[in-house]
Write a protein that holds these residues in place. Structure first.
Motif, mmCIF file in Angstrom:
data_model
loop_
_atom_site.group_PDB
_atom_site.id
_atom_site.type_symbol
_atom_site.label_atom_id
_atom_site.label_comp_id
_atom_site.label_asym_id
_atom_site.label_seq_id
_atom_site.Cartn_x
_atom_site.Cartn_y
_atom_site.Cartn_z
ATOM 1 N N PRO A 35 -5.790 10.302 -68.531
ATOM 2 C CA PRO A 35 -6.727 9.351 -67.729
ATOM 3 C C PRO A 35 -6.741 7.944 -68.314
ATOM 4 O O PRO A 35 -6.733 8.125 -69.628
ATOM 5 C CB PRO A 35 -7.894 10.114 -67.719
ATOM 6 C CG PRO A 35 -7.712 11.218 -68.736
ATOM 7 C CD PRO A 35 -6.381 11.410 -68.933
ATOM 8 N N ALA A 68 -8.553 10.562 -72.787
ATOM 9 C CA ALA A 68 -8.507 8.938 -72.067
ATOM 10 C C ALA A 68 -8.311 7.861 -72.793
ATOM 11 O O ALA A 68 -8.345 7.842 -74.068
ATOM 12 C CB ALA A 68 -9.882 8.852 -71.756
ATOM 13 N N ASP A 130 -6.841 8.888 -62.775
ATOM 14 C CA ASP A 130 -6.446 10.231 -63.242
ATOM 15 C C ASP A 130 -5.175 10.181 -63.757
ATOM 16 O O ASP A 130 -4.467 9.174 -63.840
ATOM 17 C CB ASP A 130 -6.728 11.112 -62.192
ATOM 18 C CG ASP A 130 -5.855 11.181 -61.046
ATOM 19 O OD1 ASP A 130 -4.849 10.376 -61.092
ATOM 20 O OD2 ASP A 130 -6.332 11.922 -60.121
ATOM 21 N N ALA A 131 -4.844 11.240 -64.419
ATOM 22 C CA ALA A 131 -3.439 11.378 -64.926
ATOM 23 C C ALA A 131 -2.304 11.120 -63.979
ATOM 24 O O ALA A 131 -1.178 10.883 -64.537
ATOM 25 C CB ALA A 131 -3.400 12.793 -65.774
ATOM 26 N N ALA A 136 -9.961 7.937 -59.492
ATOM 27 C CA ALA A 136 -10.885 9.088 -59.445
ATOM 28 C C ALA A 136 -12.221 8.737 -58.981
ATOM 29 O O ALA A 136 -13.090 9.267 -58.280
ATOM 30 C CB ALA A 136 -10.612 9.809 -60.669
ATOM 31 N N LEU A 155 -15.242 11.715 -66.703
ATOM 32 C CA LEU A 155 -13.811 12.315 -67.427
ATOM 33 C C LEU A 155 -13.874 13.810 -67.452
ATOM 34 O O LEU A 155 -13.042 14.485 -67.282
ATOM 35 C CB LEU A 155 -13.873 11.482 -68.563
ATOM 36 C CG LEU A 155 -13.057 10.305 -68.687
ATOM 37 C CD1 LEU A 155 -13.143 9.414 -70.090
ATOM 38 C CD2 LEU A 155 -11.712 10.334 -68.552
ATOM 39 N N LEU A 158 -12.724 15.613 -64.497
ATOM 40 C CA LEU A 158 -11.384 15.571 -64.112
ATOM 41 C C LEU A 158 -10.631 16.795 -64.046
ATOM 42 O O LEU A 158 -10.928 17.510 -65.011
ATOM 43 C CB LEU A 158 -10.719 14.444 -64.765
ATOM 44 C CG LEU A 158 -10.911 13.038 -64.365
ATOM 45 C CD1 LEU A 158 -10.240 12.036 -65.345
ATOM 46 C CD2 LEU A 158 -10.757 12.492 -62.922
ATOM 47 N N LYS A 160 -8.084 19.333 -65.214
ATOM 48 C CA LYS A 160 -7.189 19.451 -66.503
ATOM 49 C C LYS A 160 -5.626 19.697 -66.081
ATOM 50 O O LYS A 160 -5.598 20.021 -65.150
ATOM 51 C CB LYS A 160 -7.499 20.530 -67.324
ATOM 52 C CG LYS A 160 -8.874 20.511 -67.727
ATOM 53 C CD LYS A 160 -9.274 19.214 -68.918
ATOM 54 C CE LYS A 160 -10.756 18.870 -69.271
ATOM 55 N NZ LYS A 160 -11.192 17.753 -68.595
#
Length: 160
Positions: A35, A68, A130-131, A136, A155, A158, A160
């Motif tokens: 993130p 993050a 987000d990843a 997000a 965070l 979010l 995983k």
């Protein structure tokens, strides 16, 4: 360009490459898989921007625990960012966006009205990416106090 639409939650985060306070190129695409807290602020070493940067600095451990990366972006140049980073021992990259192209892409470059005087500038705003590279959450017109905690809370939510 104040009618530039904001990037909204659910949008793919606009890609960019900017130069950091360390003189390195930072590419958003290179950070995929984790993130990213991308925050836009008006100016180095001003009261609100300093409080915001120091709040993110002080949250380094919880932010790292959540995986993050924090990136601060302003129209200031690399030399200004270096001084700001060193003065406050900031522990994350500050990115130079002198022509405000990236701020415009995200919608953070807006018309501001200060004491009846209209001008263009960065509106303090934060984008949680987000990843997978999707936005997000978006905070527009950020109030500095407590914002770091809002970002940490988001965070934590979010997937995983």
């Amino acid at each position: 360009m104040s009618d530039t639409p904001w990037v909204e939650a659910g949008d793919k985060a606009p890609a960019f490459t900017l130069t950091s306070d360390a003189g390195e190129k930072v590419q958003l695409t290179a950070l995929k898989g984790q993130p990213v807290v991308l925050y836009f602020y008006p100016k180095d070493d001003t009261p609100g921007c300093t409080r915001e940067a120091c709040a993110f600095r002080d949250q380094a451990k919880p932010l790292a625990k959540l995986g993050a990366v924090v990136l601060g972006v302003s129209p200031d140049d690399v030399a200004s960012h270096e001084k700001f980073r060193d003065k406050y021992k900031l522990n994350f990259p500050l990115l130079a966006d002198p022509d405000h192209k990236i701020a415009e892409k995200y919608g953070a470059w807006r018309e501001k009205n200060m004491y009846g005087k209209k001008s263009m500038g960065v509106q303090r705003s934060t984008f949680l990416i987000d990843a997978a590279g999707k936005v997000a959450k978006v905070w527009k017109r950020v109030k500095v106090d407590g914002h770091d905690q809002q970002v940490l809370d988001a965070l934590g939510e979010l997937p995983k």
